[in-house]
Every structure is written in structure tokens, then in C-alpha cells.
Scaffold this motif. Sequence first.
Motif, short mmCIF file in Angstrom:
data_model
loop_
_atom_site.label_atom_id
_atom_site.label_comp_id
_atom_site.label_asym_id
_atom_site.label_seq_id
_atom_site.Cartn_x
_atom_site.Cartn_y
_atom_site.Cartn_z
N ASP C 14 -42.25 -30.58 -41.02
CA ASP C 14 -43.23 -31.49 -40.42
C ASP C 14 -44.65 -30.99 -40.64
O ASP C 14 -45.56 -31.77 -40.92
CB ASP C 14 -42.97 -31.63 -38.91
N GLU C 77 -40.57 -40.77 -40.68
CA GLU C 77 -39.20 -40.37 -40.98
C GLU C 77 -38.35 -41.58 -41.33
O GLU C 77 -37.54 -41.56 -42.24
CB GLU C 77 -38.57 -39.67 -39.77
N CYS C 82 -36.45 -40.24 -44.43
CA CYS C 82 -36.27 -38.81 -44.13
C CYS C 82 -35.17 -38.60 -43.10
O CYS C 82 -34.44 -37.62 -43.14
CB CYS C 82 -37.55 -38.22 -43.56
#
Lengths: 52, 237, 228
Positions: C14, C77, C82
Motif C-alpha cells: 500500500d 483495490e 488487486c
Amino acid sequence: MEFKEAWPFVIGVYMGIWVVLLIYVVMVQNKLSGVKRELTLLVKALEKRAGS
Amino acid sequence: MRKSSLILASIGTLLLLTGIYLAFFVTPEIVVRIEGEEVAQFSQKIFYFHVPVAWVSLLFFIIGGIFGIMFLIKFLIKREQSYDQKGYAAVEIGFLFGILVMITGVLWTRADWSVWWDWDPRLTTYLILMLVYAGYFALRSSVQEDSTKARFSAVYAIIAAINVPLTFWAGRLEALKPVHPVVFKISGASMEGPMLAAFLVSMLGMTLFAFSLFLMRLDLLRASEELDYLKEQVEVV
Amino acid sequence: MSGGKQILAIIKKDIIAELRTKEMVISMLIFVILAMIIFSQAFNAAEKSLVEFGGGLLWVAFLFTSMLGLNRSFVHEKDEGCLEGLLMSPVDRPLIFFGKMLGNLIFLMVVEVIAIPIFLVLFGLNIGASLIGPFVAAILLGNIGISSVGTLLSTISINTKTRDLMLPILFLPIIIPLLIAAVGATGGIISGDREQLVSAYAAMRFMAVYDIIFLLVAYALYDFVIGE
């Protein structure tokens, strides 16, 4: 608050509870009978189709 | 109507009517001294219904959380949806009684403190709880897929139920002086005799009545699910 | 990989993604300063003593800023796929919660490290040297609560039809108890008054309990909200 001033609120509370609950019961029962009616219609239609 | 919910509803109604009778004709009127004058507090009669309604609503919020846990446990073992319906019905009953708490609370505020709304910690707490559970319905309506909806609402119902005691605790943290009367303290109830009787009868009556509503709602949910399922089958054929 | 390493790997991912664009922290920072200015104008702060509601102002700004970050971290995400990758990787599912939660916590704290001095200067507030410790502790307790509840609820909201619109509706009412306590704690510390400090510490105890409960609950429930 004394009786002569307070009574509308007290009555309001008691009636309000009953009215709201009754409306809820009627609504639920109404919907339930609607759903049940539709169910029986559907089942009948299906039986007819199966029979023919 | 199912037999069990009919029985519960009639016992509940009888108890509630007894409660009304006791509250208005048997219990003594509370007398308070205001500036040396004795003033009868007729508005205190609201208490006998306001508190049971609040109790029922909190009870069903907690039950909703418990059904959430049961759903998730069952979900791990075998995919079963029945606890989702139970949880949904419980939260809806809790919310219905929550609305009643707000209505009766506002009327009591008006009668006792002559304002419609007061930022008293406990009234505010209740408003927050109602918003938490409004989020539950918003969440349900914005998820389409059934199993995801059930999982999400179970998780949210658990968080919301945990939040109920925390919200009450946070409300009492406030340096603000609470104006809401505290009838039950840890040391025990400050009521006795006919007052306690009237209160307990209303409490029990309201609880039974609420359970009958819960069963009714559950019946409706089950029937409509059955209908949806059958309709799908017909379309497939 | 051990649990700690797995969590670190998620946080690292992140942070690297963020360092590449810096879009999230910068927009959060601009937002939090804007929020402070808007509140000070809306409540005509110059004329009133800010000691009274400085704590409240601070937390409202942080709360809304944190929602910006929470939404962002999952929209990313989800949109780039992701999340699927993360779910398929050999990471224990519940550990994903700690990874994401700590990531959100770090971003929020980075923003606050810059925003709090600006806040204190802008509104002319001082915190006594002996009270800096409790002040930091109160902020930290608030942040832990915000990011643990927020991570769980933003994972839920990102999977609904309305997506990021759903987060405030679910998140704000659940966080209100923490907000009440956090405002009481920071407000009491800013005032420096002995009596108010006592209630500030009571509020901080509440925050600690809230944090522990929701960390555990979110950890236990996270498996059910993240993917099938």
C-alpha cells in the motif's frame, strides 16, 4: 405536569403505541394474505400444466 | 395467522390492557414538590409504556445480533439462509419499537420539560441507535445477490448490537447533566408495590406482543421467499 | 511467511503504491485543512473561545478525512483487481484485515502529524508540555478505532451497489460513541483544567475498550466480508 395539562400527552402516548402497532399488524397480514393468494394461484397453474 | 403468534398476541394484549388498568386506576400518582407546592405528576403515567417499549426494542436489536452470529456459524458449516430471515425480522421489530420509543420519548419530553426535544444523553443515544439501524436497511437494499446480502447484514447486525451498550456508555460519559430520570440504578429498582406490578405487567405484555409480531413478520418473509423461488422455477420451465 | 511478515508485505504494498502517486495523502491533507477553515468560518471561531470546541472541530475534520482515505484504499483495490490478487495469494484471510487496517492507520497518522500543528497554530491553542503525552495517546486511540471500524465497513460498502456512498451511512453512526469520547478527551486535555482532565481520562478508558472490542470483532468478522 398535572392532569389537566398532561392528559393529551399521556393519551397520545397510549393511543400512539396502539395505532402504530395495529397499522403494522394490518400491513403484515395484508401482505401475507396477498403472497399466499399468489402462491395458491401459482400452484394451481402449475398443476394444470402438469395435468395437460 | 399462525397459532403460536395468535396465542402470544392475545396473552400480550390482555396483559397490556391489565397494565393500562393498573397504571391509571391502581398506582398512586407521583407527587413532587416544586417551589414548596405539591404538584401531581400525571405525565409520569407515560413511564409504564415508554420503558417497556424501549426494552423490547433493545432486546430485539440484541436478538438481531445473536441471529447474525448464528447465521455466520451456520454459514461456515453449511450454507443455510434461515437465520438471515430471522435476523432481518428481529431488526425490523426492534426498529418498529424504536420508532415508538422516539414518539413516546418526545411526548414525554414535551409533557415534563415543556420542550419537544432535548439533547439529553439518552434521547440522543436512542436517535443514534435508530440511525445505526437505518444503515442496516440501507445496506440490505443496496446488495442484490442474496448470499452476499445475508452475510453483510449478519456482520452489520453484530457490529450494531455491540454498539448498543457502547453508545449508552458513551452517552453517560458526557459531562452534561442528564435530565432523563434514572429509575433503575445498580442498587435496585426505586419502585414498589402497585407501581412495580403495573410496570412488570406492561413489560411482560409488551414483550409477548413483540414476539408475536416477530413470528408474523417471519411468516411473511418465508412465504415471499417461497413465492420468489416458485416463480423462478416456473420461468426456468 | 510468518503472520507478521504477511501483514508487513500488505502494508508495504500500500505504501509503495501511495508513494508512486501520492494522490491520497495529498488530497487528504488538503481536505483536512480545508475542513478546519470551513468550520472556523461557519462557526465564527474567531469570536469564541476555541478551547471549548477545539476538540470537536479537530475530530470532525479527522473523521471526514479518514473516510476519504478509507474509500480510496478500497476503490483502488477493487477497480484494479488487486483484491482478487490479494485473495488468491497465500495470505491468511484475517491477516489481510490487519494489513489494510494498519495501512489506513499509517496514512491517517501521516496526515495528522502535519495537520495538528497547523490546527494548533491556526487557532492559537497551546498544550502544556506535560499534557503532550496524553494528547498523543488520545489521538492514537481515536485513530485505531476509526481505522479498525472503517476498514471493516469500507470493505462492506465497496461491495454494494452504491459503493462509496454507502460508507458514511454505515460508518458514521457506528463511530459516534468513539467520537463522543474522543471529543471529550481531547477537549479536556486542550483545556488543561484539572477537573476536566479527570473526565478526559475516563473518556480515554472508554476509547481503549472500544478499540479493543472492535479490533477483535472486525478481525473475527473480516473473513465473511472479503470475497466469497
